[in-house]
Design an enzyme around this catalytic site. Structure first.
Site, short mmCIF file in Angstrom:
data_model
loop_
_atom_site.label_atom_id
_atom_site.label_comp_id
_atom_site.label_asym_id
_atom_site.label_seq_id
_atom_site.Cartn_x
_atom_site.Cartn_y
_atom_site.Cartn_z
N ARG A 168 10.61 -0.43 -3.97
CA ARG A 168 9.50 -0.54 -4.95
C ARG A 168 9.46 0.78 -5.71
NH1 ARG A 168 3.82 -3.09 -3.40
NH2 ARG A 168 3.86 -3.63 -5.61
N GLY B 262 0.86 -1.18 0.00
CA GLY B 262 0.00 0.00 0.00
C GLY B 262 0.90 1.23 0.00
N ASP C 181 -1.10 5.01 -6.62
CA ASP C 181 0.30 4.87 -6.20
C ASP C 181 1.13 6.07 -6.63
OD1 ASP C 181 -0.74 1.94 -6.28
OD2 ASP C 181 1.06 1.97 -5.03
O1 MRU Z 1 1.01 -3.65 -4.84
P1 MRU Z 1 0.21 -2.99 -3.74
O2 MRU Z 1 -0.68 -3.95 -3.03
O3 MRU Z 1 1.11 -2.20 -2.81
O4 MRU Z 1 -0.70 -1.95 -4.52
C1 MRU Z 1 -1.54 -1.13 -3.79
C2 MRU Z 1 -2.40 -0.25 -4.60
O5 MRU Z 1 -2.34 -0.23 -5.80
C3 MRU Z 1 -3.26 0.70 -3.86
O6 MRU Z 1 -4.40 1.02 -4.60
C4 MRU Z 1 -2.48 2.00 -3.58
O7 MRU Z 1 -1.22 1.73 -3.07
C5 MRU Z 1 -3.22 2.89 -2.65
S1 MRU Z 1 -3.22 2.28 -0.96
C6 MRU Z 1 -4.01 3.45 -0.03
#
Ligand code: MRU
Length: 342
Positions: free
Chosen positions: A86, A50, A228
């Site tokens: 990441r 997240g 993101d």
């Molecule tokens: O790969 P992830 O699970 O980290 O991806 C998360 C997302 O795409 C969410 O929509 C984003 O990080 C927003 S979290 C408030």
């Protein structure tokens, strides 16, 4: 450092603990995290995930390492290593920039602890403000569709898109939420389904491919997703599958909202094409693995394409619901997106 409790990050006995998001919902397993290498491993494996939470976990660990006596040069190296863990979610880079400023202070140990805890408190407040603004856009009796996981697991507060759903639910406006399972790593099926259940929000889980027919049947009133990274022109990178939903919503004339804190905005990134998209392991697509077990269904040597995120162009977005208010497509078209964010 003082004790801290969020849904998925804790500080106790001067240690960082993370709730293993790969083990949920089958197991609720808290893991200690004492080194940069450990945290990078957790982030890459999505045990910590997240956009906001990745940045907060990195900031808290750095503050703890400063207290444990790492030198400024070692902390500088730790910052660089965490920054590369990441590539897509910009909250990590934005938080680390703030920690770097704290590291430059004469009393950097105290400054880093203060800054890391401030980032957590800020994130909680940002989530609340996003929820306030977003809930105003939810009509009574709404059936809302969401993707991936954007709740308390992914932030220090009530979440971004899920925070909006929660606030609207508390206001009695949500009839039900459609939860995309979110292949390949199933953040919707594992995490959002679990969180909505805990929050008492009525939901039904669907495979990602079911959204189109639900929309055609008139059973989706709006789509709510997180982000993101938001580029300066309003393009949004979010979990793979978000762009398909935006195209579908556009075709069916359904509002498509992006909920995010201003820390997800990248003022140096002109548009979606400039957002780095993380490519992930083949095994995530050729099968599944988790605390529920593992299984491979594709041929062992199947060639795979596995981007973790996609980019939704600004033209498909009905509103950018930020802590500072809702930015309209007209405002974005007029080029005031960046000003509105400040
Ligand atoms: O790969 P992830 O699970 O980290 O991806 C998360 C997302 O795409 C969410 O929509 C984003 O990080 C927003 S979290 C408030």
């Amino acid at each position: 450092m003082q004790m801290l409790n969020t849904t998925s990050l804790n500080l106790k006995e001067n240690r960082l603990w993370i709730l293993d998001q790969q083990a949920l919902p089958q197991e609720k397993c808290w893991l200690p995290c004492d080194s940069v290498d450990e945290l990078v491993g957790h982030i890459r494996a999505l045990r910590v995930r997240g956009a906001p939470l990745i940045g907060l976990s990195a900031s808290l660990l750095l503050a703890l390492l400063a207290e444990r006596g790492l030198s400024p040069a070692e902390l500088e190296q730790a910052l660089l290593t965490l920054r590369a863990s990441r590539p897509t979610a910009v909250n990590l880079m934005n938080n680390l920039d703030r920690m770097k400023q704290a590291l430059a202070q004469p009393d950097w140990v105290t400054a880093m602890a203060t800054e890391a805890l401030r980032l957590v408190e800020e994130d909680r407040a940002l989530c609340d403000r996003i929820a306030d603004h977003g809930a105003e856009r939810v009509l009574p009796g709404s059936r809302l569709l969401t993707h991936c996981n954007t709740g308390g697991l992914a932030t220090a507060g009530i979440g971004t898109a899920i925070g909006v759903l929660l606030r609207a639910h508390q206001q009695g406006k949500v009839t039900q939420v459609w939860v995309d399972e979110t292949r390949p790593l199933l953040q919707g099926g594992r995490l959002t389904a679990w969180e909505l259940g805990e929050l008492g929000i009525p939901y039904q889980l669907i495979c990602d491919s079911m959204a189109a027919s639900l929309m055609a049947a008139g059973k989706v009133d709006a789509v709510w997703v997180g982000a993101d990274r938001i580029a300066a022109n309003g393009d949004v990178a979010n979990k793979i599958g978000t762009y398909s939903l935006a195209v579908l919503a556009h075709y069916h004339r359904i509002p498509f909202y992006v909920a995010a804190p201003h820390t997800t905005h990248d003022q140096h990134c002109p548009n979606g094409a400039a957002i780095p998209i993380e490519q992930r392991a083949v095994a995530e697509v050729t099968g599944v693995a988790g605390s529920f077990g593992s299984c491979q269904w594709a041929p062992i040597d199947a060639p795979v394409y596995n981007p973790a995120f996609d980019v939704t162009p600004a033209a498909l977005i009905s509103g950018w619901v930020l802590d500072c208010g809702v930015i309209s497509p007209q405002q974005v078209a007029d080029g005031i997106f960046q000003q509105a964010l400040r």
